[in-house]
Design a protein around this motif. Structure first.
Motif, PDB file in Angstrom:
ATOM      1  N   ALA A  73     120.145   4.885  26.037  1.00  0.00           N
ATOM      2  CA  ALA A  73     121.731   4.712  25.475  1.00  0.00           C
ATOM      3  C   ALA A  73     121.085   3.172  24.310  1.00  0.00           C
ATOM      4  CB  ALA A  73     122.415   3.437  26.492  1.00  0.00           C
ATOM      5  N   THR A  74     120.071   2.198  24.883  1.00  0.00           N
ATOM      6  CA  THR A  74     119.725   1.408  23.650  1.00  0.00           C
ATOM      7  C   THR A  74     119.208   1.748  22.602  1.00  0.00           C
ATOM      8  OG1 THR A  74     119.604  -0.761  25.138  1.00  0.00           O
ATOM      9  CG2 THR A  74     118.158  -0.934  22.931  1.00  0.00           C
ATOM     10  N   ALA A  75     118.065   3.418  22.600  1.00  0.00           N
ATOM     11  CA  ALA A  75     117.178   3.249  22.105  1.00  0.00           C
ATOM     12  C   ALA A  75     117.942   4.639  21.075  1.00  0.00           C
ATOM     13  CB  ALA A  75     116.271   4.775  22.655  1.00  0.00           C
ATOM     14  N   LEU A  76     119.214   5.000  21.535  1.00  0.00           N
ATOM     15  CA  LEU A  76     120.104   5.701  20.696  1.00  0.00           C
ATOM     16  C   LEU A  76     121.374   5.503  20.023  1.00  0.00           C
ATOM     17  CD1 LEU A  76     120.252   9.259  22.617  1.00  0.00           C
ATOM     18  CD2 LEU A  76     118.392   8.943  20.295  1.00  0.00           C
ATOM     19  N   GLY A  77     121.684   3.787  20.217  1.00  0.00           N
ATOM     20  CA  GLY A  77     123.232   3.644  20.105  1.00  0.00           C
ATOM     21  C   GLY A  77     123.722   3.696  20.565  1.00  0.00           C
ATOM     22  N   ILE A  78     124.166   4.097  21.749  1.00  0.00           N
ATOM     23  CA  ILE A  78     125.210   4.831  22.493  1.00  0.00           C
ATOM     24  C   ILE A  78     125.221   4.033  23.225  1.00  0.00           C
ATOM     25  CG2 ILE A  78     125.191   7.221  20.902  1.00  0.00           C
ATOM     26  CD1 ILE A  78     123.955   8.248  24.062  1.00  0.00           C
ATOM     27  N   THR A  79     126.985   4.021  24.444  1.00  0.00           N
ATOM     28  CA  THR A  79     126.964   3.508  25.524  1.00  0.00           C
ATOM     29  C   THR A  79     126.485   4.404  26.635  1.00  0.00           C
ATOM     30  OG1 THR A  79     128.162   5.113  25.901  1.00  0.00           O
ATOM     31  CG2 THR A  79     129.596   2.648  25.015  1.00  0.00           C
ATOM     32  N   GLU A  80     126.075   3.633  28.119  1.00  0.00           N
ATOM     33  CA  GLU A  80     125.298   4.561  28.783  1.00  0.00           C
ATOM     34  C   GLU A  80     126.390   5.250  29.631  1.00  0.00           C
ATOM     35  OE1 GLU A  80     123.322   1.953  32.152  1.00  0.00           O
ATOM     36  OE2 GLU A  80     123.911  -0.017  30.915  1.00  0.00           O
TER      37      GLU A  80
END
Length: 89
Positions: free
Chosen positions: A59-66
Motif C-alpha cells: 500500500a505504501t509503495a503504490l500509494g493506495i490503502t491497505e
C-alpha cells in the motif's frame, strides 16, 4: 525465499502438499494471465508473493490503502484459483 512465497500462494489456492516445480511454473503462468485481465492485481500478487511484501508495504509503495491491496489480493487469488481449476479440468 521466493519458493516459500510461491508455496504460500499455492497453499492459499489449493492443496500444496503435492505441488511440484512444474506446478509453480503453471502458477506463475496464471499470474501472467491475471496481468492481462487486471494488471494492478497481478502487480500486487507479485509484490506480496514473489517479493514477500506485506499489504501495508505494498500500500505504501503504490500509494493506495491497505484495504485496496487486500481486495486486489483476494481478487487475484480467486482469479488464479479459478484459472488453475479450469486448466486441470
Amino acid at each position: 525465499f521466493i519458493d516459500d512465497s510461491i508455496a504460500e500462494l499455492s497453499a492459499t489456492i489449493g492443496d500444496a502438499t503435492a505441488r511440484t516445480g512444474e506446478d509453480a511454473i503453471r502458477l506463475l503462468r496464471q499470474v501472467s494471465k491475471l496481468e492481462q485481465e487486471a494488471p494492478e492485481a497481478a502487480e500486487i500478487i507479485r509484490f506480496r508473493y514473489v517479493f514477500g511484501l506485506t499489504n501495508a508495504q505494498v500500500a505504501t509503495a503504490l500509494g493506495i490503502t491497505e484495504q485496496e491491496v487486500a481486495n486486489l489480493v483476494r481478487f487475484g487469488r480467486a482469479f488464479i484459483a479459478n484459472a488453475m481449476e479450469r486448466e486441470h479440468g
